[in-house]
Design an enzyme around this catalytic site. Structure first.
Site, PDB file in Angstrom:
ATOM      1  N   ARG A  16       1.290  -1.315  -0.154  1.00 15.02           N
ATOM      2  CA  ARG A  16       0.326  -0.151   0.301  1.00 15.02           C
ATOM      3  C   ARG A  16       1.009   0.895  -0.129  1.00 15.02           C
ATOM      4  NH1 ARG A  16      -2.771  -3.017   3.807  1.00 15.02           N
ATOM      5  NH2 ARG A  16      -4.513  -4.136   2.978  1.00 15.02           N
TER       6      ARG A  16
ATOM      7  N   LYS B 171       3.387  11.149 -10.754  1.00 13.78           N
ATOM      8  CA  LYS B 171       1.964  10.511 -11.781  1.00 13.78           C
ATOM      9  C   LYS B 171       3.074   9.517 -12.289  1.00 13.78           C
ATOM     10  CE  LYS B 171      -0.848  14.110 -14.065  1.00 13.78           C
ATOM     11  NZ  LYS B 171      -1.486  14.388 -15.444  1.00 13.78           N
TER      12      LYS B 171
ATOM     13  N   GLU C 225       9.705  19.174 -24.493  1.00 17.91           N
ATOM     14  CA  GLU C 225       8.867  19.390 -23.399  1.00 17.91           C
ATOM     15  C   GLU C 225       9.753  20.496 -22.423  1.00 17.91           C
ATOM     16  OE1 GLU C 225       6.466  17.716 -22.273  1.00 17.91           O
ATOM     17  OE2 GLU C 225       7.199  16.308 -22.871  1.00 17.91           O
TER      18      GLU C 225
ATOM     19  N   LYS D 198       7.793  23.066 -13.340  1.00 17.68           N
ATOM     20  CA  LYS D 198       6.926  22.079 -13.473  1.00 17.68           C
ATOM     21  C   LYS D 198       6.302  21.598 -11.993  1.00 17.68           C
ATOM     22  CE  LYS D 198       5.437  17.966 -14.118  1.00 17.68           C
ATOM     23  NZ  LYS D 198       6.123  16.149 -15.108  1.00 17.68           N
TER      24      LYS D 198
ATOM     25  N   GLU E  17      -4.163  18.149 -10.692  1.00 20.83           N
ATOM     26  CA  GLU E  17      -4.688  18.219 -11.917  1.00 20.83           C
ATOM     27  C   GLU E  17      -6.656  18.469 -11.820  1.00 20.83           C
ATOM     28  OE1 GLU E  17      -2.568  15.949 -15.885  1.00 20.83           O
ATOM     29  OE2 GLU E  17      -4.662  16.721 -16.360  1.00 20.83           O
TER      30      GLU E  17
ATOM     31  N   ARG F   8      -2.698  22.231 -14.056  1.00 17.20           N
ATOM     32  CA  ARG F   8      -1.521  21.456 -14.198  1.00 17.20           C
ATOM     33  C   ARG F   8      -1.702  20.632 -15.383  1.00 17.20           C
ATOM     34  NH1 ARG F   8       0.973  15.831 -10.801  1.00 17.20           N
ATOM     35  NH2 ARG F   8       2.377  15.486 -12.181  1.00 17.20           N
TER      36      ARG F   8
ATOM     37  N   ASN G  93      -0.109  20.004 -20.820  1.00 18.71           N
ATOM     38  CA  ASN G  93      -0.689  19.266 -21.635  1.00 18.71           C
ATOM     39  C   ASN G  93      -0.090  19.853 -23.314  1.00 18.71           C
ATOM     40  OD1 ASN G  93      -0.953  16.569 -19.711  1.00 18.71           O
ATOM     41  ND2 ASN G  93      -3.089  17.239 -19.613  1.00 18.71           N
TER      42      ASN G  93
ATOM     43  N   HIS H  99       0.157  17.996 -26.052  1.00 19.01           N
ATOM     44  CA  HIS H  99      -0.239  16.755 -25.936  1.00 19.01           C
ATOM     45  C   HIS H  99      -1.790  15.804 -26.429  1.00 19.01           C
ATOM     46  CE1 HIS H  99       3.204  17.300 -23.766  1.00 19.01           C
ATOM     47  NE2 HIS H  99       3.292  15.972 -23.196  1.00 19.01           N
TER      48      HIS H  99
ATOM     49  N   HIS I  64      -0.811  13.284 -28.655  1.00 20.80           N
ATOM     50  CA  HIS I  64      -1.495  11.540 -28.663  1.00 20.80           C
ATOM     51  C   HIS I  64      -2.097  11.175 -29.984  1.00 20.80           C
ATOM     52  CE1 HIS I  64      -1.217  12.721 -23.849  1.00 20.80           C
ATOM     53  NE2 HIS I  64       0.047  11.962 -24.103  1.00 20.80           N
TER      54      HIS I  64
ATOM     55  N   HIS J  23       7.736  10.432 -28.329  1.00 24.54           N
ATOM     56  CA  HIS J  23       6.659  10.786 -28.106  1.00 24.54           C
ATOM     57  C   HIS J  23       6.983  12.942 -27.331  1.00 24.54           C
ATOM     58  CE1 HIS J  23       3.903  12.417 -24.379  1.00 24.54           C
ATOM     59  NE2 HIS J  23       5.729  13.254 -24.373  1.00 24.54           N
TER      60      HIS J  23
HETATM   61  N1  NAD Z   1       4.969  10.741 -15.182  1.00 24.41           N
HETATM   62  C1  NAD Z   1       5.043  11.138 -15.703  1.00 24.41           C
HETATM   63  O1  NAD Z   1       5.018  12.446 -15.367  1.00 24.41           O
HETATM   64  C2  NAD Z   1       5.804  11.143 -17.434  1.00 24.41           C
HETATM   65  C3  NAD Z   1       5.430  12.683 -18.187  1.00 24.41           C
HETATM   66  C4  NAD Z   1       5.847  12.486 -19.080  1.00 24.41           C
HETATM   67  C5  NAD Z   1       6.215  11.294 -20.150  1.00 24.41           C
HETATM   68  N2  NAD Z   1       6.006  10.320 -18.971  1.00 24.41           N
HETATM   69  C6  NAD Z   1       6.173   8.297 -19.951  1.00 24.41           C
HETATM   70  O2  NAD Z   1       7.955   8.503 -20.339  1.00 24.41           O
HETATM   71  C7  NAD Z   1       8.004   7.239 -21.179  1.00 24.41           C
HETATM   72  C8  NAD Z   1       9.201   8.399 -21.921  1.00 24.41           C
HETATM   73  O3  NAD Z   1      10.006   8.018 -21.835  1.00 24.41           O
HETATM   74  P1  NAD Z   1      11.504   8.595 -21.797  1.00 24.41           P
HETATM   75  O4  NAD Z   1      11.085   9.621 -22.958  1.00 24.41           O
HETATM   76  O5  NAD Z   1      12.292   9.261 -21.008  1.00 24.41           O
HETATM   77  O6  NAD Z   1      11.704   7.475 -22.610  1.00 24.41           O
HETATM   78  P2  NAD Z   1      12.409   6.039 -22.373  1.00 24.41           P
HETATM   79  O7  NAD Z   1      12.328   5.375 -20.153  1.00 24.41           O
HETATM   80  O8  NAD Z   1      11.835   4.348 -22.640  1.00 24.41           O
HETATM   81  O9  NAD Z   1      14.093   5.972 -22.984  1.00 24.41           O
HETATM   82  C9  NAD Z   1      14.776   5.799 -24.026  1.00 24.41           C
HETATM   83  C10 NAD Z   1      15.823   5.757 -24.105  1.00 24.41           C
HETATM   84  O10 NAD Z   1      17.169   5.840 -23.536  1.00 24.41           O
HETATM   85  C11 NAD Z   1      17.372   5.230 -23.322  1.00 24.41           C
HETATM   86  N3  NAD Z   1      18.423   6.190 -21.971  1.00 24.41           N
HETATM   87  C12 NAD Z   1      17.989   6.431 -21.110  1.00 24.41           C
HETATM   88  N4  NAD Z   1      18.803   6.930 -20.383  1.00 24.41           N
HETATM   89  C13 NAD Z   1      19.724   6.901 -20.931  1.00 24.41           C
HETATM   90  C14 NAD Z   1      21.510   7.604 -20.676  1.00 24.41           C
HETATM   91  N5  NAD Z   1      21.300   7.795 -19.930  1.00 24.41           N
HETATM   92  N6  NAD Z   1      22.372   7.325 -22.057  1.00 24.41           N
HETATM   93  C15 NAD Z   1      21.537   6.282 -22.889  1.00 24.41           C
HETATM   94  N7  NAD Z   1      20.382   5.424 -23.052  1.00 24.41           N
HETATM   95  C16 NAD Z   1      19.717   5.460 -22.303  1.00 24.41           C
HETATM   96  C17 NAD Z   1      16.317   4.273 -22.971  1.00 24.41           C
HETATM   97  O11 NAD Z   1      17.085   2.370 -21.840  1.00 24.41           O
HETATM   98  C18 NAD Z   1      15.260   3.980 -23.940  1.00 24.41           C
HETATM   99  O12 NAD Z   1      15.997   3.396 -24.753  1.00 24.41           O
HETATM  100  C19 NAD Z   1       6.952   6.987 -21.451  1.00 24.41           C
HETATM  101  O13 NAD Z   1       6.601   5.971 -21.100  1.00 24.41           O
HETATM  102  C20 NAD Z   1       5.636   7.867 -21.274  1.00 24.41           C
HETATM  103  O14 NAD Z   1       4.329   7.834 -20.485  1.00 24.41           O
HETATM  104  C21 NAD Z   1       5.940  10.042 -17.967  1.00 24.41           C
HETATM  105 ZN    ZN Z   2       4.517  14.669 -22.567  1.00 22.64          ZN
END
Ligand code: NAD
Ligand code: ZN
Length: 359
Positions: free
Chosen positions: A117, A139, A181, A223, A233, A237, A241, A244, A248, A261
């Site tokens: 939990r 999030k 972003e 942020k 949100e 907040r 987006n 977005h 999306h 993304h």
């Molecule tokens: N929680 C939130 O508020 C929020 C906000 C925006 C996005 N997201 C989520 O984040 C995700 C996307 O995240 P992302 O863009 O970081 O993608 P990711 O986590 O898939 O990383 C992108 C790629 O880079 C590689 N990588 C990471 N760090 C590295 C480094 N230092 N050196 C070499 N390679 C590296 C990873 O292994 C992967 O292959 C999505 O699932 C999205 O929904 C969440």
């Molecule tokens: Zn985003």
């Protein structure tokens, strides 16, 4: 080193930003119990895992390495995290450490929200996107086959430790996607930052340390302020987006394969700017500034090949932001001043879609 706080009362936490922070003992400082599990993926672990565990050697420390990729951000992978926690007898006072990009961060955060939990977790983001966006704000989620991020929770980390040096190994395309972003914060609420980013594009592209740390700091500060004012949100907040809803639709259209993304968000922000000018809110010259700021990073600024207005209309109708049949969008009054509204002339949306889909 920079430090700032996300002000959320008893859930407040610090964000540390600096070069070499993986080795600075900071992760250890934020562990309250005597047990940790560091979770990473098969790409990042060989690069950075040992440095993280080296600083935790006085604790009972387990590690778990997940497969890489958004396609693994699901309940099945989550279960492997729970299995590892159970097998290694992690108690309610354990701390999970998420070492990776947004995919690892979202999954580990959700696992921490659910395990017994709710247990502590620390974000150690390794992509630019994760450092400026996903690691801050609480999030957490995994994907369902029928929808992205559909199963999740709000669960704030105990700390966010940002080592800017890990970006040295990040591929250029991932770096640029994170920049979308970063630019977003300028567009929605920080016009000086938007201009600052334009002026420093070459230095940032060369990953010069001082401007890079500054860009991450200002992004996190923006942020943190938005999240502190509206954690779950209910209101503003949603400004985060910007681009977005269009984005999306483009991610779904391209099957989450062709575009990252941040790339979809870049094209989506240009569409939001264009629509804002169709409504008479934003100057045409500012639409061009928005476009140029993203194009400088070789980010896409138009819709994907083959995507028609009907595709946008169909996909955007499914958006979480449709209320009473009206699509609420984040639009711009000016650069640095965004609003969320469903109250606009719908023909401006039609004209925008037609402009982006014509070829
Ligand atoms: N929680 C939130 O508020 C929020 C906000 C925006 C996005 N997201 C989520 O984040 C995700 C996307 O995240 P992302 O863009 O970081 O993608 P990711 O986590 O898939 O990383 C992108 C790629 O880079 C590689 N990588 C990471 N760090 C590295 C480094 N230092 N050196 C070499 N390679 C590296 C990873 O292994 C992967 O292959 C999505 O699932 C999205 O929904 C969440
Ligand atoms: Zn985003």
């Amino acid at each position: 080193m920079h430090k700032l706080d996300v002000a959320l009362g008893e859930r407040s936490y610090p964000i540390h930003i600096g070069r070499g922070l993986l080795d600075a003992g900071l992760i250890r400082e934020h562990v309250r119990g005597n047990q940790v599990m560091v979770v990473s993926n098969e790409t990042i672990a060989p690069l950075y895992l040992e440095r993280v565990t080296a600083g935790l050697d006085d604790l009972r420390c387990d590690t778990l390495i997940l497969p890489d990729g958004e396609s693994h951000k699901n309940l099945a992978t989550l279960e492997t995290i729970f299995d590892a926690l159970m097998a290694n007898r992690h108690s309610r006072t354990t701390t999970l450490v998420a070492l990776g990009g947004g995919v690892v961060g979202d999954m580990v955060g959700f696992a921490a929200a659910c395990y017994q939990r709710g247990v502590d977790f620390i974000q150690v983001p390794t992509t630019l996107l994760a450092q400026v966006d996903s690691s801050v704000g609480g999030k957490t989620a995994v994907n369902h086959p029928r929808g992205k991020n559909m199963i999740g929770a709000f669960h704030q980390p105990r700390a966010v430790i940002i080592d800017t040096a890990v970006l040295d190994t990040l591929p250029a395309r991932e770096f640029a996607a994170g920049m979308a972003e970063v630019i977003k914060y300028g567009l929605i609420r920080d016009p000086d930052f938007f201009q600052w980013l334009l002026d420093r594009q070459p230095a940032l592209a060369a990953r010069e340390q001082a401007p890079l740390a500054e860009a991450i700091l200002r992004s996190c500060r923006n942020k943190a302020e938005v999240v502190a004012a509206d954690e779950t949100e209910q209101g503003n907040r949603a400004l985060l987006n910007l681009g977005h809803t269009f984005g999306h639709a483009m991610e779904t259209f391209t099957g989450y394969r062709d575009w990252l993304h941040g790339e979809a968000v870049a094209a989506g922000m240009v569409m939001a700017a264009r629509m804002s000018s169709e409504l008479g809110w934003l100057d045409r010259a500012d639409v061009e500034r928005v476009r140029a700021s993203l194009a400088a990073w070789s980010l896409p600024v138009s819709a994907p090949a083959g995507m028609a207005t009907a595709d946008f209309n169909d996909l955007m109708a499914l958006d979480k932001k449709v209320q009473n049949g009206r699509l609420r969008l984040v639009l711009l009054n000016q650069i640095g001043d965004a609003l969320v509204t469903g109250d606009y002339d719908p023909t401006a949306l039609t004209r925008t879609l037609e402009a982006f889909c014509e070829r």
